[in-house]
Design a protein around this motif. Sequence first.
Motif, PDB file in Angstrom:
ATOM      1  N   PHE A 112     -29.502  36.540  95.648  1.00  0.00           N
ATOM      2  CA  PHE A 112     -29.966  36.010  94.365  1.00  0.00           C
ATOM      3  C   PHE A 112     -29.010  34.946  93.834  1.00  0.00           C
ATOM      4  O   PHE A 112     -27.813  34.975  94.090  1.00  0.00           O
ATOM      5  CB  PHE A 112     -30.076  37.125  93.323  1.00  0.00           C
ATOM      6  N   ASP A 113     -29.572  33.998  93.063  1.00  0.00           N
ATOM      7  CA  ASP A 113     -28.772  33.035  92.308  1.00  0.00           C
ATOM      8  C   ASP A 113     -28.696  33.551  90.881  1.00  0.00           C
ATOM      9  O   ASP A 113     -29.715  33.605  90.178  1.00  0.00           O
ATOM     10  CB  ASP A 113     -29.439  31.658  92.345  1.00  0.00           C
ATOM     11  N   SER A 114     -27.514  33.931  90.439  1.00  0.00           N
ATOM     12  CA  SER A 114     -27.352  34.581  89.133  1.00  0.00           C
ATOM     13  C   SER A 114     -27.743  33.674  87.973  1.00  0.00           C
ATOM     14  O   SER A 114     -28.052  34.145  86.878  1.00  0.00           O
ATOM     15  CB  SER A 114     -25.910  35.065  88.952  1.00  0.00           C
ATOM     16  N   GLN A 115     -27.733  32.361  88.199  1.00  0.00           N
ATOM     17  CA  GLN A 115     -28.086  31.423  87.132  1.00  0.00           C
ATOM     18  C   GLN A 115     -29.599  31.322  86.940  1.00  0.00           C
ATOM     19  O   GLN A 115     -30.066  30.880  85.882  1.00  0.00           O
ATOM     20  CB  GLN A 115     -27.528  30.028  87.456  1.00  0.00           C
ATOM     21  N   LEU A 116     -30.357  31.715  87.949  1.00  0.00           N
ATOM     22  CA  LEU A 116     -31.811  31.606  87.888  1.00  0.00           C
ATOM     23  C   LEU A 116     -32.419  32.859  87.271  1.00  0.00           C
ATOM     24  O   LEU A 116     -31.814  33.929  87.262  1.00  0.00           O
ATOM     25  CB  LEU A 116     -32.394  31.387  89.292  1.00  0.00           C
ATOM     26  N   THR A 117     -33.641  32.723  86.779  1.00  0.00           N
ATOM     27  CA  THR A 117     -34.340  33.858  86.185  1.00  0.00           C
ATOM     28  C   THR A 117     -34.873  34.786  87.274  1.00  0.00           C
ATOM     29  O   THR A 117     -34.889  34.438  88.461  1.00  0.00           O
ATOM     30  CB  THR A 117     -35.522  33.378  85.336  1.00  0.00           C
ATOM     31  N   GLU A 120     -37.737  33.075  89.083  1.00  0.00           N
ATOM     32  CA  GLU A 120     -37.290  32.079  90.066  1.00  0.00           C
ATOM     33  C   GLU A 120     -36.680  32.748  91.291  1.00  0.00           C
ATOM     34  O   GLU A 120     -36.868  32.294  92.432  1.00  0.00           O
ATOM     35  CB  GLU A 120     -36.282  31.141  89.413  1.00  0.00           C
ATOM     36  N   ASN A 121     -35.959  33.859  91.059  1.00  0.00           N
ATOM     37  CA  ASN A 121     -35.335  34.554  92.186  1.00  0.00           C
ATOM     38  C   ASN A 121     -36.347  35.263  93.076  1.00  0.00           C
ATOM     39  O   ASN A 121     -36.088  35.460  94.263  1.00  0.00           O
ATOM     40  CB  ASN A 121     -34.287  35.545  91.672  1.00  0.00           C
ATOM     41  N   ILE A 122     -37.484  35.637  92.534  1.00  0.00           N
ATOM     42  CA  ILE A 122     -38.532  36.235  93.369  1.00  0.00           C
ATOM     43  C   ILE A 122     -38.961  35.230  94.439  1.00  0.00           C
ATOM     44  O   ILE A 122     -39.078  35.560  95.625  1.00  0.00           O
ATOM     45  CB  ILE A 122     -39.735  36.675  92.510  1.00  0.00           C
ATOM     46  N   TYR A 123     -39.154  33.978  94.015  1.00  0.00           N
ATOM     47  CA  TYR A 123     -39.566  32.933  94.966  1.00  0.00           C
ATOM     48  C   TYR A 123     -38.422  32.541  95.895  1.00  0.00           C
ATOM     49  O   TYR A 123     -38.627  32.324  97.092  1.00  0.00           O
ATOM     50  CB  TYR A 123     -40.107  31.714  94.213  1.00  0.00           C
ATOM     51  N   LEU A 124     -37.203  32.453  95.347  1.00  0.00           N
ATOM     52  CA  LEU A 124     -36.044  32.097  96.159  1.00  0.00           C
ATOM     53  C   LEU A 124     -35.792  33.149  97.229  1.00  0.00           C
ATOM     54  O   LEU A 124     -35.658  32.830  98.416  1.00  0.00           O
ATOM     55  CB  LEU A 124     -34.800  31.943  95.270  1.00  0.00           C
ATOM     56  N   ASN A 125     -35.722  34.427  96.816  1.00  0.00           N
ATOM     57  CA  ASN A 125     -35.436  35.499  97.762  1.00  0.00           C
ATOM     58  C   ASN A 125     -36.576  35.661  98.765  1.00  0.00           C
ATOM     59  O   ASN A 125     -36.344  35.944  99.946  1.00  0.00           O
ATOM     60  CB  ASN A 125     -35.200  36.799  97.002  1.00  0.00           C
ATOM     61  N   GLY A 126     -37.799  35.474  98.294  1.00  0.00           N
ATOM     62  CA  GLY A 126     -38.941  35.539  99.201  1.00  0.00           C
ATOM     63  C   GLY A 126     -38.870  34.476 100.278  1.00  0.00           C
ATOM     64  O   GLY A 126     -39.155  34.735 101.454  1.00  0.00           O
ATOM     65  N   ASP A 151     -40.921  42.472  81.345  1.00  0.00           N
ATOM     66  CA  ASP A 151     -40.389  41.910  80.096  1.00  0.00           C
ATOM     67  C   ASP A 151     -39.121  41.088  80.301  1.00  0.00           C
ATOM     68  O   ASP A 151     -38.577  40.533  79.333  1.00  0.00           O
ATOM     69  CB  ASP A 151     -40.104  43.035  79.094  1.00  0.00           C
ATOM     70  N   PHE A 152     -38.642  41.018  81.566  1.00  0.00           N
ATOM     71  CA  PHE A 152     -37.375  40.330  81.824  1.00  0.00           C
ATOM     72  C   PHE A 152     -37.528  39.197  82.844  1.00  0.00           C
ATOM     73  O   PHE A 152     -36.538  38.710  83.382  1.00  0.00           O
ATOM     74  CB  PHE A 152     -36.331  41.329  82.352  1.00  0.00           C
ATOM     75  N   LEU A 153     -38.767  38.771  83.088  1.00  0.00           N
ATOM     76  CA  LEU A 153     -39.018  37.779  84.130  1.00  0.00           C
ATOM     77  C   LEU A 153     -38.310  36.450  83.881  1.00  0.00           C
ATOM     78  O   LEU A 153     -37.915  35.766  84.833  1.00  0.00           O
ATOM     79  CB  LEU A 153     -40.522  37.527  84.273  1.00  0.00           C
ATOM     80  N   ASP A 154     -38.155  36.076  82.629  1.00  0.00           N
ATOM     81  CA  ASP A 154     -37.556  34.779  82.328  1.00  0.00           C
ATOM     82  C   ASP A 154     -36.120  34.899  81.825  1.00  0.00           C
ATOM     83  O   ASP A 154     -35.594  33.993  81.161  1.00  0.00           O
ATOM     84  CB  ASP A 154     -38.435  34.033  81.323  1.00  0.00           C
ATOM     85  N   VAL A 155     -35.501  36.014  82.163  1.00  0.00           N
ATOM     86  CA  VAL A 155     -34.083  36.245  81.832  1.00  0.00           C
ATOM     87  C   VAL A 155     -33.240  35.947  83.077  1.00  0.00           C
ATOM     88  O   VAL A 155     -33.583  36.383  84.178  1.00  0.00           O
ATOM     89  CB  VAL A 155     -33.851  37.713  81.391  1.00  0.00           C
ATOM     90  N   PRO A 156     -32.140  35.182  82.936  1.00  0.00           N
ATOM     91  CA  PRO A 156     -31.261  34.940  84.094  1.00  0.00           C
ATOM     92  C   PRO A 156     -30.747  36.262  84.667  1.00  0.00           C
ATOM     93  O   PRO A 156     -30.376  37.175  83.922  1.00  0.00           O
ATOM     94  CB  PRO A 156     -30.112  34.112  83.508  1.00  0.00           C
ATOM     95  N   VAL A 157     -30.708  36.332  85.991  1.00  0.00           N
ATOM     96  CA  VAL A 157     -30.297  37.561  86.669  1.00  0.00           C
ATOM     97  C   VAL A 157     -28.858  37.939  86.335  1.00  0.00           C
ATOM     98  O   VAL A 157     -28.485  39.107  86.407  1.00  0.00           O
ATOM     99  CB  VAL A 157     -30.509  37.411  88.200  1.00  0.00           C
ATOM    100  N   GLN A 158     -28.042  36.962  85.925  1.00  0.00           N
ATOM    101  CA  GLN A 158     -26.652  37.268  85.560  1.00  0.00           C
ATOM    102  C   GLN A 158     -26.568  38.219  84.359  1.00  0.00           C
ATOM    103  O   GLN A 158     -25.536  38.860  84.144  1.00  0.00           O
ATOM    104  CB  GLN A 158     -25.880  35.987  85.260  1.00  0.00           C
ATOM    105  N   ASN A 159     -27.652  38.330  83.616  1.00  0.00           N
ATOM    106  CA  ASN A 159     -27.690  39.241  82.474  1.00  0.00           C
ATOM    107  C   ASN A 159     -28.275  40.603  82.824  1.00  0.00           C
ATOM    108  O   ASN A 159     -28.407  41.461  81.947  1.00  0.00           O
ATOM    109  CB  ASN A 159     -28.510  38.617  81.328  1.00  0.00           C
ATOM    110  N   PHE A 160     -28.623  40.810  84.086  1.00  0.00           N
ATOM    111  CA  PHE A 160     -29.187  42.080  84.533  1.00  0.00           C
ATOM    112  C   PHE A 160     -28.076  43.074  84.842  1.00  0.00           C
ATOM    113  O   PHE A 160     -26.972  42.694  85.252  1.00  0.00           O
ATOM    114  CB  PHE A 160     -30.012  41.879  85.810  1.00  0.00           C
ATOM    115  N   SER A 161     -28.378  44.346  84.685  1.00  0.00           N
ATOM    116  CA  SER A 161     -27.481  45.391  85.195  1.00  0.00           C
ATOM    117  C   SER A 161     -27.623  45.446  86.710  1.00  0.00           C
ATOM    118  O   SER A 161     -28.588  44.905  87.283  1.00  0.00           O
ATOM    119  CB  SER A 161     -27.869  46.745  84.593  1.00  0.00           C
TER     120      SER A 161
END
Length: 256
Positions: A112-117, A120-126, A151-161
């Motif tokens: 994953f790219d932590s800067q992307l939502t 976006e990471n679903i498409y990148l990782n796919g 509810d978190f689709l447009d949140v950058p992954v860097q903010n995920f647990s």
Amino acid sequence: MAKDDVMIEVKDVSMRFNLGIEKGFSLKQGFIDIFNKKVREDRKEQKQRNDFWALSHLDFSVEKGEVVGLIGSNGAGKSTLLKIVAGVMKPTQGKINTYGNICPMIELGAGFDSQLTARENIYLNGAVMGYSKEFIDSKFDEIVEFSELKDFLDVPVQNFSSGMVARLAFSIATVVDPEILIVDEILSVGDLAFQTKSEEKMMQMINGGTTVLYVSHSLDSIKKLCDKVVWIEHGLMKKIGGKELCDEYFEYMKNK
């Protein structure tokens, strides 16, 4: 298909790492080394001292539809073996043959790219896993629903647990039913409800005929899911057999 429906062949596989930290190389030092036999020999000896064999001469096979569990102490070489089978690393010696498309679930979220939502990471990782945009489009809602992250689709992954990252990565990785599944401790991620759902998804794949190579420190999980157990210690094949090896391993660790 391989002869006798073998899906994975591990043939005399060894893996060496060098733990030393090389000093910076210079043309001057290289020129001196050419004419100094003792320096060359000292360098070679130092390199050999720093060599660490994570795996040594492993040899076994996994048949179609088998679920094989890898057990062993921390640092035994289990995860290294998974990475070699998945094609992430190349063995120093020996050969791995695989017959079928592989889905590696190792270090979930590492791509994953932590800067992307999340979207976006679903498409990148796919894309990294070889899925087309059209395929991800068709599976997008399924991925989101399974991950429970609508509810978190447009949140950058860097903010995920870490649990949220693992849920998203697991949902992407399991959107197809692969012929070979490489799994490293993923059933311990997320909360209890998601762990249960992950295990159910794994069981669906297993019941559908997917061949699985599985690493876990949970002996209960190994007993529940696996047909065959490979016990590795210090990079060496200690034993291979049925689920009863889990009890033997437990006694070994208790008395260690």
